[in-house]
Design an enzyme around this catalytic site. Sequence first.
Site, PDB file in Angstrom:
ATOM      1  N   ARG A 145       8.243  40.014  23.053  1.00  0.00           N
ATOM      2  CA  ARG A 145       9.634  40.155  23.528  1.00  0.00           C
ATOM      3  C   ARG A 145      10.336  41.305  22.806  1.00  0.00           C
ATOM      4  NH1 ARG A 145      13.483  34.986  23.487  1.00  0.00           N
ATOM      5  NH2 ARG A 145      13.509  35.433  21.271  1.00  0.00           N
ATOM      6  N   LYS A 153      16.955  41.667  24.091  1.00  0.00           N
ATOM      7  CA  LYS A 153      17.524  41.095  22.860  1.00  0.00           C
ATOM      8  C   LYS A 153      17.952  42.272  21.983  1.00  0.00           C
ATOM      9  CE  LYS A 153      16.617  37.323  19.639  1.00  0.00           C
ATOM     10  NZ  LYS A 153      17.897  36.652  19.750  1.00  0.00           N
ATOM     11  N   GLU A 173      24.093  30.146  29.454  1.00  0.00           N
ATOM     12  CA  GLU A 173      23.424  29.721  28.216  1.00  0.00           C
ATOM     13  C   GLU A 173      24.461  29.542  27.116  1.00  0.00           C
ATOM     14  OE1 GLU A 173      20.859  32.791  26.592  1.00  0.00           O
ATOM     15  OE2 GLU A 173      22.167  34.356  27.373  1.00  0.00           O
TER      16      GLU A 173
HETATM   17  N1  PLP Z   1      19.875  32.870  24.267  1.00  0.00           N
HETATM   18  C1  PLP Z   1      20.334  33.762  23.376  1.00  0.00           C
HETATM   19  C2  PLP Z   1      21.526  34.573  23.710  1.00  0.00           C
HETATM   20  C3  PLP Z   1      19.699  33.911  22.127  1.00  0.00           C
HETATM   21  O1  PLP Z   1      20.157  34.798  21.238  1.00  0.00           O
HETATM   22  C4  PLP Z   1      18.583  33.101  21.845  1.00  0.00           C
HETATM   23  C5  PLP Z   1      17.894  33.239  20.567  1.00  0.00           C
HETATM   24  O2  PLP Z   1      17.024  34.058  20.418  1.00  0.00           O
HETATM   25  C6  PLP Z   1      18.142  32.182  22.816  1.00  0.00           C
HETATM   26  C7  PLP Z   1      18.811  32.103  24.024  1.00  0.00           C
HETATM   27  C8  PLP Z   1      16.947  31.309  22.580  1.00  0.00           C
HETATM   28  O3  PLP Z   1      15.778  32.066  22.574  1.00  0.00           O
HETATM   29  P1  PLP Z   1      14.542  31.647  21.677  1.00  0.00           P
HETATM   30  O4  PLP Z   1      14.197  30.258  22.033  1.00  0.00           O
HETATM   31  O5  PLP Z   1      13.485  32.617  22.032  1.00  0.00           O
HETATM   32  O6  PLP Z   1      14.980  31.778  20.255  1.00  0.00           O
END
Ligand code: PLP
Length: 286
Positions: A50, A149, A182
């Site tokens: 990612r 990200k 989210e």
């Molecule tokens: N949504 C956002 C905006 C995030 O910053 C994160 C954290 O990384 C997540 C969702 C959850 O992603 P993950 O399970 O890969 O940490």
Amino acid sequence: MLVYINGKYVPEDQATVSIFDHGFLYGDGVFEGIRAYNGRVFRLSEHVDRLFDSAKAIDLNPGITRAEMAEIIKETLRKNDLKDAYIRPIISRGKGTMGLDPRHCENPTIICAASAWGAMYGDLYETGLTAVTVCVRRNPPDTLPPNIKSLNYLNNILGKIEANYKGGDEAIFLDRTGKLAEGSGDNIYLIKNGVLSTPPTINNLKGITRSVLLDICAKLAIPFEICELGLFDLYTADEVLVTGTAAEICAITKIDGRMIGNGVPGPVYKKLLAAFQTETQNSGDA
Ligand code: PLP
């Protein structure tokens, strides 16, 4: 703490970046948040993939391979003798001129830091979180796609600030069409009549914990669907929960003043939490 920066591991107070680094000037870069349990890095290759996909999406060449990045992440953990930890690799555009044109940045800055980490929400895993929906909308995919990200987390931070003022442990974002997106740093799910649902990853980050959770659902024969959801679905759910690398799995028991279900973490959450804990304790790369 020893920090990796551009090829070296140095004490954290010696790990410095230029004020002309475009990561600092413009949020021009990408990052990951990764957990280690018992000295093993959880879902390492998924996080490195990612990170590199995010870099590709912003046309940033990390200048190292995925395998090298994975080794840096593991070595940061080892050098600091950490067992249960949170690890933060960052790739920024690097030092450039004051203007935003990335062509003036010769080399990316690569950093990896780690710190000891326990349960982010402490006792709230037992009682559930209080959440509030926020006025700030999740940035739409045709602006800054939520699947990158990037170091530009202002959208999330504005929502978090709003939640702090409203007394919420977490912010819930809708997108500009009113669909559930989210949390500020986690994916969201609801459970109604035994079926778990979560939004498609067009308006949220494709969480790695999300894919772990959906795999667990499949294993435990908990039916799930990926579908668009709105406020009505949220308020009338039997259970609501969030997942993220930092948050792990946590129930939400109050949203915008409304009690969710019976106001206590529900049976599906408890099953998922137990299975998630088994998964984190028994897998990972050393
Ligand atoms: N949504 C956002 C905006 C995030 O910053 C994160 C954290 O990384 C997540 C969702 C959850 O992603 P993950 O399970 O890969 O940490």
